[in-house]
Design a protein around this motif. Structure first.
Motif, PDB file in Angstrom:
ATOM      1  N   VAL A  33     -17.187  11.606  35.082  1.00 26.97           N
ATOM      2  CA  VAL A  33     -16.433  11.980  36.374  1.00 26.97           C
ATOM      3  C   VAL A  33     -17.213  13.211  36.667  1.00 26.97           C
ATOM      4  N   ARG A  34     -17.559  13.164  38.326  1.00 22.76           N
ATOM      5  CA  ARG A  34     -18.218  14.336  38.806  1.00 22.76           C
ATOM      6  C   ARG A  34     -17.488  14.251  40.055  1.00 22.76           C
ATOM      7  N   GLY A  35     -17.472  15.518  40.800  1.00 29.74           N
ATOM      8  CA  GLY A  35     -17.162  15.895  42.196  1.00 29.74           C
ATOM      9  C   GLY A  35     -18.163  15.035  43.188  1.00 29.74           C
ATOM     10  N   GLN A  36     -17.714  14.662  44.214  1.00 25.93           N
ATOM     11  CA  GLN A  36     -18.586  13.825  45.161  1.00 25.93           C
ATOM     12  C   GLN A  36     -19.784  14.761  45.451  1.00 25.93           C
ATOM     13  N   ILE A  37     -19.423  15.776  45.837  1.00 27.17           N
ATOM     14  CA  ILE A  37     -20.731  17.011  46.173  1.00 27.17           C
ATOM     15  C   ILE A  37     -21.521  17.024  44.992  1.00 27.17           C
ATOM     16  N   SER A  38     -21.001  17.388  43.815  1.00 30.25           N
ATOM     17  CA  SER A  38     -22.000  17.204  42.757  1.00 30.25           C
ATOM     18  C   SER A  38     -22.805  15.914  42.627  1.00 30.25           C
ATOM     19  N   LEU A  39     -22.187  14.987  42.604  1.00 27.13           N
ATOM     20  CA  LEU A  39     -22.949  13.417  42.528  1.00 27.13           C
ATOM     21  C   LEU A  39     -23.984  13.457  43.443  1.00 27.13           C
ATOM     22  N   ASP A  40     -24.206  14.057  44.723  1.00 25.77           N
ATOM     23  CA  ASP A  40     -24.942  13.941  45.560  1.00 25.77           C
ATOM     24  C   ASP A  40     -26.108  14.813  45.363  1.00 25.77           C
ATOM     25  N   SER A  41     -26.153  16.169  44.557  1.00 20.60           N
ATOM     26  CA  SER A  41     -27.002  17.006  44.177  1.00 20.60           C
ATOM     27  C   SER A  41     -28.125  16.393  43.149  1.00 20.60           C
ATOM     28  N   SER A  42     -29.017  16.681  43.430  1.00 19.95           N
ATOM     29  CA  SER A  42     -30.293  16.485  42.429  1.00 19.95           C
ATOM     30  C   SER A  42     -30.331  16.698  40.998  1.00 19.95           C
ATOM     31  N   THR A  43     -29.835  18.072  40.954  1.00 11.08           N
ATOM     32  CA  THR A  43     -29.638  18.652  39.771  1.00 11.08           C
ATOM     33  C   THR A  43     -28.595  17.923  38.771  1.00 11.08           C
ATOM     34  N   SER A  44     -27.515  17.442  39.392  1.00 13.22           N
ATOM     35  CA  SER A  44     -26.425  16.862  38.756  1.00 13.22           C
ATOM     36  C   SER A  44     -26.727  15.706  38.502  1.00 13.22           C
ATOM     37  N   LYS A  45     -27.628  14.776  39.286  1.00 14.35           N
ATOM     38  CA  LYS A  45     -28.368  13.595  38.806  1.00 14.35           C
ATOM     39  C   LYS A  45     -28.807  13.655  37.575  1.00 14.35           C
ATOM     40  N   GLY A  46     -29.939  14.635  37.448  1.00 12.55           N
ATOM     41  CA  GLY A  46     -30.660  14.827  36.152  1.00 12.55           C
ATOM     42  C   GLY A  46     -29.865  15.212  35.187  1.00 12.55           C
ATOM     43  N   ARG A  47     -28.750  15.926  35.185  1.00 17.53           N
ATOM     44  CA  ARG A  47     -27.772  16.278  33.912  1.00 17.53           C
ATOM     45  C   ARG A  47     -27.238  15.029  33.503  1.00 17.53           C
ATOM     46  N   ILE A  48     -26.593  14.297  34.597  1.00 16.15           N
ATOM     47  CA  ILE A  48     -25.724  13.200  34.092  1.00 16.15           C
ATOM     48  C   ILE A  48     -26.741  11.814  33.355  1.00 16.15           C
ATOM     49  N   ALA A  49     -28.077  11.704  33.987  1.00 18.26           N
ATOM     50  CA  ALA A  49     -28.955  11.001  33.363  1.00 18.26           C
ATOM     51  C   ALA A  49     -29.396  11.502  31.766  1.00 18.26           C
ATOM     52  N   ASN A  50     -29.389  12.590  31.603  1.00 15.28           N
ATOM     53  CA  ASN A  50     -29.613  13.496  30.245  1.00 15.28           C
ATOM     54  C   ASN A  50     -28.226  12.907  29.490  1.00 15.28           C
ATOM     55  N   ILE A  51     -27.202  12.970  29.975  1.00 19.29           N
ATOM     56  CA  ILE A  51     -25.979  12.819  29.220  1.00 19.29           C
ATOM     57  C   ILE A  51     -25.922  11.420  28.799  1.00 19.29           C
ATOM     58  N   VAL A  52     -26.212  10.637  29.698  1.00 17.88           N
ATOM     59  CA  VAL A  52     -26.142   8.897  29.289  1.00 17.88           C
ATOM     60  C   VAL A  52     -27.192   8.686  28.569  1.00 17.88           C
ATOM     61  N   ARG A  53     -28.522   9.286  28.729  1.00 20.94           N
ATOM     62  CA  ARG A  53     -29.518   9.068  27.938  1.00 20.94           C
ATOM     63  C   ARG A  53     -29.300   9.443  26.292  1.00 20.94           C
ATOM     64  N   HIS A  54     -28.581  10.498  26.008  1.00 17.89           N
ATOM     65  CA  HIS A  54     -28.261  10.906  24.722  1.00 17.89           C
ATOM     66  C   HIS A  54     -26.794  10.546  24.249  1.00 17.89           C
TER      67      HIS A  54
END
Length: 151
Positions: A33-54
């Motif tokens: 779960v992330r805030g909508q503004i965070s979901l729209d940021s490229s930094t957050s997208k990379g972090r989320i992808a890293n979490i899902v990947r690991h």
């Protein structure tokens, strides 16, 4: 569940999953779960992808990323408090509180469980919140979980 992440400069070393749902059929869905503004940021997208990947492959059948707007404010506030108290575990107190609630009448107010526990008020309240978070105590999360709350 705490996911270990490879740490880069300024990057977190671990991540605690926001919500885990286990269905009666055994399927498990993990929600990030992330805030909508965070979901729209490229930094957050990379972090989320890293979490899902690991996230260990056997931890869930599905990983889903959703906006915090999917939950009511009360639900988010309850979850925030639950997470805070889960960082301070106390297994023996938690089990005692679960036992008290199992023997209480349905609809007993949280404040009566706390008072009847024989524990310091803050210790009993934290244990109840941890056990709600662990799904050992049922609670409606879209209602403010506080002393007048009915268990």
């Amino acid at each position: 569940m705490n996911i270990k992440l490879p740490g880069g400069k300024g990057e977190p070393k671990s991540h605690i999953l926001d919500v885990g749902i286990q269905y009666d059929c055994g399927r498990i869905k993990l929600l990030h779960v992330r805030g909508q503004i965070s979901l729209d940021s490229s930094t957050s997208k990379g972090r989320i992808a890293n979490i899902v990947r690991h996230t260990p492959k056997d931890a869930a059948n599905e990983n889903v990323v959703i906006s915090d707007a999917s939950f009511s404010r009360v639900h988010r506030d309850n979850n925030r408090r639950i997470l805070m108290w889960q960082m301070m575990p106390n297994a023996s107190v938690d089990e005692g509180v679960v036992d008290l609630i199992e023997h209480a009448r349905p609809g007993t107010r949280l404040e009566y469980i706390v008072a009847g526990s024989g524990l310091p008020e803050f210790v009993a309240y934290r244990a109840i919140m941890r056990m709600i978070g662990a799904s050992r105590i049922g609670a409606e999360r879209d209602t403010v979980i506080d002393y007048p709350f009915q268990i």
